[in-house]
Design a protein around this motif. Structure first.
Motif, PDB file in Angstrom:
ATOM      1  N   ARG A 133      37.537  37.008  40.300  1.00  0.00           N
ATOM      2  CA  ARG A 133      37.079  38.059  41.202  1.00  0.00           C
ATOM      3  C   ARG A 133      35.573  38.294  41.065  1.00  0.00           C
ATOM      4  O   ARG A 133      34.859  38.446  42.056  1.00  0.00           O
ATOM      5  CB  ARG A 133      37.845  39.350  40.923  1.00  0.00           C
ATOM      6  CG  ARG A 133      37.598  40.464  41.936  1.00  0.00           C
ATOM      7  CD  ARG A 133      38.553  41.617  41.705  1.00  0.00           C
ATOM      8  NE  ARG A 133      39.926  41.171  41.854  1.00  0.00           N
ATOM      9  CZ  ARG A 133      40.537  41.040  43.031  1.00  0.00           C
ATOM     10  NH1 ARG A 133      39.892  41.328  44.151  1.00  0.00           N
ATOM     11  NH2 ARG A 133      41.787  40.631  43.092  1.00  0.00           N
ATOM     12  N   GLU A 164      32.771  37.784  43.984  1.00  0.00           N
ATOM     13  CA  GLU A 164      31.943  38.939  44.361  1.00  0.00           C
ATOM     14  C   GLU A 164      30.458  38.619  44.221  1.00  0.00           C
ATOM     15  O   GLU A 164      29.644  39.003  45.072  1.00  0.00           O
ATOM     16  CB  GLU A 164      32.310  40.141  43.488  1.00  0.00           C
ATOM     17  CG  GLU A 164      33.669  40.744  43.833  1.00  0.00           C
ATOM     18  CD  GLU A 164      34.074  41.844  42.862  1.00  0.00           C
ATOM     19  OE1 GLU A 164      33.395  41.992  41.817  1.00  0.00           O
ATOM     20  OE2 GLU A 164      35.070  42.546  43.147  1.00  0.00           O
ATOM     21  N   VAL A 170      42.908  36.279  45.382  1.00  0.00           N
ATOM     22  CA  VAL A 170      41.653  36.561  46.094  1.00  0.00           C
ATOM     23  C   VAL A 170      41.696  35.979  47.501  1.00  0.00           C
ATOM     24  O   VAL A 170      41.243  36.616  48.468  1.00  0.00           O
ATOM     25  CB  VAL A 170      40.455  35.997  45.301  1.00  0.00           C
ATOM     26  CG1 VAL A 170      39.177  36.080  46.127  1.00  0.00           C
ATOM     27  CG2 VAL A 170      40.280  36.751  43.991  1.00  0.00           C
ATOM     28  N   GLU A 228      43.616  38.216  49.797  1.00  0.00           N
ATOM     29  CA  GLU A 228      42.853  39.416  50.154  1.00  0.00           C
ATOM     30  C   GLU A 228      41.824  39.113  51.245  1.00  0.00           C
ATOM     31  O   GLU A 228      41.653  39.889  52.193  1.00  0.00           O
ATOM     32  CB  GLU A 228      42.150  39.965  48.913  1.00  0.00           C
ATOM     33  CG  GLU A 228      43.087  40.587  47.890  1.00  0.00           C
ATOM     34  CD  GLU A 228      42.329  41.108  46.682  1.00  0.00           C
ATOM     35  OE1 GLU A 228      41.092  41.250  46.774  1.00  0.00           O
ATOM     36  OE2 GLU A 228      42.969  41.354  45.646  1.00  0.00           O
TER      37      GLU A 228
END
Length: 362
Positions: free
Chosen positions: A259, A263, A295, A298
């Protein structure tokens, strides 16, 4: 666009090709991906000397049949895959735009050809003298043998590098190529990754597999990309490299590291999750792959699409991330929603590497 952005060169992907279980060449890869065609086939026990099973092999790939007999008598499979794929890539490009002295080569791998290394070692141990080995095996038993042969065959005289990075090799090869271009050490860099199927690789995969996940369905192949620096205000290529990020998961918390990697690569590009048109996770078995998948789901829920590759072409190890890059480029060619948006490739390797590459489609 700020003044510094205008001065910073844009890194354009000006070409790509692949040799995959879908077949040889870019068109075969795009067609197989579009059809969602599974490629697993029964293994020939006599040829591969492995237990009965299945693998995702490049169909009808024999080095001497593809490249000819001259200079290929001892060439191993991974070198043949790399040499052939670069040949396909260059055939689709304007060679007059390439200067041999400034054209670099970066090839990702797991460890070169494990089969050639073991064959040389066996010859050294079983011969009358340790040095009574087949001389033709020596160049192919070292990790950078394939990259060196690519440069020789295609007369590439720029920087030549080999990266041993397992499943993350394709993304890290892009990162290395990026540095060569931004520091002016090359004008164009051919970069990608290759992995062969072999008796030795099958044995290693069988004996190192996580019992909970089971023995992986192995795949093989090579995907290569041409990356070039262009002024920020120059007419764009179909896609450009926006960013690459690599991290290490040392505490087993794959979800947090994956993550954070995603990001950061988005933040460095001043992008939001909703800017992502497509995401391609590695499909790796285990906690790293599970973290990537979470991820990806999402980002898909935020308005993107997921582009899986491993379920179709198997566990490609070093070739995996390169196939993922080829997949998003291929999908973008036929999806108008990609224009002006980003695609994200994520990858994890059991050694602890977490990496992500971000592309912008024009």
């Amino acid at each position: 666009m700020t003044g510094s952005d205008k001065r910073r060169p844009r890194l354009d992907l000006i070409g790509w090709s692949a040799t995959s279980p879908f077949g040889i060449g870019r068109s075969a890869f795009a067609e197989g991906l579009r059809e969602g065609r599974a490629t697993a086939t029964a293994l020939d026990h006599e040829q591969w000397q492995v237990p009965a099973g299945r693998a995702c092999l490049v169909p009808d790939f024999e080095v001497r049949a593809v490249l000819g007999k001259k200079g290929t008598r001892m060439m191993n499979r991974v070198t043949g895959l790399a040499v052939g794929t670069v040949g396909e890539l260059l055939a689709d490009m304007d060679r007059s735009a390439l200067t041999p002295e400034t054209t670099g080569m970066v090839l990702g791998t797991t460890g070169g050809s494990v089969q050639s290394t073991l064959d040389l070692t066996r010859g050294s141990l079983s011969g009358e003298r340790p040095f009574h080995v087949e001389p033709g095996l020596i160049p192919y038993s070292v990790m950078n043998g394939a990259a060196g042969q690519v440069a020789i065959w295609h007369e590439l005289k720029g920087p030549n590098a080999t990266l041993a990075a397992g499943r993350s090799a394709g993304v890290l090869a892009l990162s290395y190529a990026r540095r060569l271009l931004l520091t002016g050490r090359a004008g164009v860099v051919l970069c990608g990754a290759a992995e062969e199927y072999s008796t030795a690789r099958a044995w290693l995969a069988r004996h190192t597999a996580d019992p909970a996940a089971g023995e992986p369905l192995l795949g093989e192949g090579c995907a290569m990309f041409a990356l070039a620096a262009a002024p920020a205000d120059a007419p764009p290529a179909p896609a450009s490299l926006v960013g690459v990020k690599a991290m290490t998961c040392s505490d087993g918390n794959w979800a947090a590291v994956v993550r954070r990697c995603v990001e950061q690569v988005l933040r460095d590009a001043d992008a939001k999750p909703t800017d992502v048109w497509a995401v391609s996770p590695s499909g790796a078995a285990g906690p790293g792959g599970d973290a990537e998948q979470a991820v990806a789901e999402e980002l898909a829920a935020a308005g993107g699409i997921e582009v899986p590759v491993a379920p179709l072409v198997g566990e490609g190890h070093a070739a995996s991330a390169a196939f993922q890059l080829a997949a998003v480029l291929s999908r973008a060619e036929t999806d108008e929603r990609a224009t002006g948006r980003l695609s994200l490739v994520t990858t994890t390797d059991e050694a602890g590497t977490v990496a992500a590459a971000l592309l912008r489609h024009h």
